[in-house]
Motif scaffolding. Structure first.
Motif, mmCIF file in Angstrom:
data_model
loop_
_atom_site.group_PDB
_atom_site.id
_atom_site.type_symbol
_atom_site.label_atom_id
_atom_site.label_comp_id
_atom_site.label_asym_id
_atom_site.label_seq_id
_atom_site.Cartn_x
_atom_site.Cartn_y
_atom_site.Cartn_z
ATOM 1 N N SER A 257 0.827 -1.210 0.000
ATOM 2 C CA SER A 257 0.000 0.000 0.000
ATOM 3 C C SER A 257 0.860 1.258 0.000
ATOM 4 O O SER A 257 0.561 2.228 -0.710
ATOM 5 C CB SER A 257 -0.929 0.008 1.220
ATOM 6 N N ILE A 263 0.152 5.164 -0.856
ATOM 7 C CA ILE A 263 -0.548 5.594 0.351
ATOM 8 C C ILE A 263 0.496 5.894 1.432
ATOM 9 O O ILE A 263 1.317 5.025 1.759
ATOM 10 C CB ILE A 263 -1.524 4.511 0.853
ATOM 11 N N LYS A 267 -1.659 8.106 6.224
ATOM 12 C CA LYS A 267 -3.008 7.820 5.734
ATOM 13 C C LYS A 267 -3.344 6.326 5.767
ATOM 14 O O LYS A 267 -4.510 5.952 5.593
ATOM 15 C CB LYS A 267 -3.167 8.342 4.305
ATOM 16 N N LEU A 268 -2.336 5.495 5.995
ATOM 17 C CA LEU A 268 -2.570 4.048 5.999
ATOM 18 C C LEU A 268 -3.613 3.622 7.038
ATOM 19 O O LEU A 268 -4.470 2.781 6.739
ATOM 20 C CB LEU A 268 -1.246 3.302 6.230
ATOM 21 N N VAL A 271 -7.156 3.678 5.732
ATOM 22 C CA VAL A 271 -7.571 2.560 4.880
ATOM 23 C C VAL A 271 -8.126 1.430 5.737
ATOM 24 O O VAL A 271 -9.199 0.881 5.460
ATOM 25 C CB VAL A 271 -6.389 2.053 4.027
ATOM 26 N N LEU A 321 -6.567 7.364 -2.730
ATOM 27 C CA LEU A 321 -6.977 6.761 -1.458
ATOM 28 C C LEU A 321 -8.393 6.208 -1.515
ATOM 29 O O LEU A 321 -8.649 5.088 -1.049
ATOM 30 C CB LEU A 321 -6.852 7.792 -0.342
ATOM 31 N N VAL A 324 -8.498 2.896 -3.358
ATOM 32 C CA VAL A 324 -7.869 1.838 -2.558
ATOM 33 C C VAL A 324 -8.847 1.326 -1.507
ATOM 34 O O VAL A 324 -8.967 0.116 -1.276
ATOM 35 C CB VAL A 324 -6.582 2.354 -1.882
#
Length: 420
Positions: A257, A263, A267-268, A271, A321, A324
């Motif tokens: 990712s 990403i 910001k992970l 998700v 994002l 994803v």
């Protein structure tokens, strides 16, 4: 008749039986407790993937070494499951549950204080020895206490533990890791696991109805008769195939990712958070659908959607994002649509006196297959000079192949579970 007698009454495994829609107060408590327990077990395993992007540089680990850390848990869990299988039907399942859960807590604490790669590797082995058996005990208790007509929904609720780990555990774990280092998420798991163990000891009633059945006094003979039972072999093969494919993608999900999809580490967690919020509703919905419309039909739907979404996901490049998140939600919906009905169908195979041993061997094969998959994945994928994960699409094609074969085998398992 008291609640325990009601829970453990003899049940038919036919999908044609009337669906019992309501749960008693104690049944709801048991489902909630088992789901929370699964939350701690799943989180301990799942946290390794998002922490990978932090742990690999912190401990100077290569992708192959990180794959070994993940697989160490799986291999030790597989060995433990085989050793525990011979004894699984000889004791109150509540006592067995507590014994292995305490060992899991100790192993996780060792992970929390690990100063280097070798110590972490050994700590994951200890955690696997105890934590890897927990899933089989939870499934055995579920099968003991709930009829087939309710199991899809129960499995669906228990699978929300996975979603809860996405919503609460992984984002919070990443937040703690960013603030105080990767050790802190493991320490948090230890704290909440101690609370769960206390509730099990205090509130869960004995689960010992299976002790009324005659069980082989020789533990190793009991294990051997379970392993060689031809009626069980097909279910074992399905479990191994499903684990072989699924465990290939998991260890390198966060690194893929970050370095392939673009990403950022900041910001992970978003998700995982959004995906988890979606799947916490998807799990019970899939469970209910499998009870109402048929477990095999639900499994078919999940298999087709899995192949489509995995191929799309593993071939993505730099991706926004929002896209994803959508792909992840659909992919995990597909995974749930396979796992939940599969668990329900497989639970209908063993007889009560062999249920604990069957579930332990089944969990053992799941862990061993997962360990093999992690090692293979670590050898196939390569981290490029910029951190990009190469050959990730190859893992997607292999997973798709295992899905196709598992559908064929599951048809045979389904017919056998219906005939019992």
């Amino acid at each position: 008749m008291d609640e325990i007698s009601t829970l453990t009454e003899a049940t038919s495994n036919s999908e044609q039986q009337p669906i019992k829609m309501s749960f008693t107060a104690y049944q709801k408590f048991v489902v909630a407790l088992l789901a929370f327990l699964q939350f701690t077990i799943v989180l301990d395993f799942m946290i390794m993937s998002p922490l990978g992007a932090i742990m690999m540089p912190a401990l100077n680990m290569t992708t192959a070494q990180f794959g070994m850390v993940v697989s160490a848990y799986a291999f030790s869990a597989g060995i433990s499951g085989l050793l525990a299988a011979g004894f699984a039907d000889r004791y109150d399942r509540k006592k067995i549950l507590l014994f292995f859960y305490v060992g899991f807590i100790i192993g996780t604490f060792c992970c929390a204080i690990a100063p280097n790669y070798i110590f972490l590797l050994l700590a994951r082995m200890v955690t696997g020895l105890f934590g890897g058996v927990m899933g089989s005990i939870v499934l055995a208790i579920t099968t003991d206490l709930f009829p087939m007509s309710q199991r899809g929904r129960v499995m669906g609720f228990i699978q929300t533990a996975f979603a809860a780990s996405q919503i609460l555990g992984i984002p919070v774990g990443l937040f703690l890791a960013n603030l105080w280092g990767w050790h802190m998420p493991f320490m948090a798991i230890v704290v909440i696991s101690i609370a769960a163990a206390a509730i099990i000891w205090w509130k869960l009633q004995p689960v010992d109805e299976h002790l009324k059945y005659k069980t082989d006094n020789n533990a190793f003979h009991h294990l051997w008769t379970t392993v060689k039972n031809t009626h069980y072999l097909m279910a074992f093969m399905v479990t191994a195939l499903m684990s072989l494919g699924g465990f290939m993608l998991m260890p390198f999900g966060s690194a893929f990712s970050v370095h392939n999809l673009g990403i950022s580490l900041e910001k992970l967690p978003m998700v995982y958070l959004i995906t988890g919020i979606a799947t916490i509703f998807i799990g019970p919905a899939v469970g209910r659908a499998s009870d109402l419309y048929g477990k095999m039909k639900t499994f078919w739907f999940g298999a087709i959607l899995t192949i489509i979404m995995v191929i799309i996901y593993t071939n993505l490049g730099i991706t926004p994002l929002w896209l994803v998140v959508i792909v992840n939600v659909l992919m995990f919906s597909a995974i749930f649509s396979r796992i939940i009905p599969a668990q329900a169908m497989i639970s209908g195979i063993p007889t009560p006196e062999n249920r604990g041993a069957f579930m332990a061997v089944n969990a053992s094969l799941q862990q061993i297959s997962g360990g093999i998959a992690s090692v293979i994945a670590g050898l196939i994928v390569v981290e490029g000079a910029t951190g990009k994960i190469e050959h990730f699409d190859t893992l997607g094609y292999i997973l798709s192949g295992t899905v196709i074969v598992s559908v064929y085998l599951m048809h045979k398992v389904y017919r056998r579970s219906e005939s019992h």
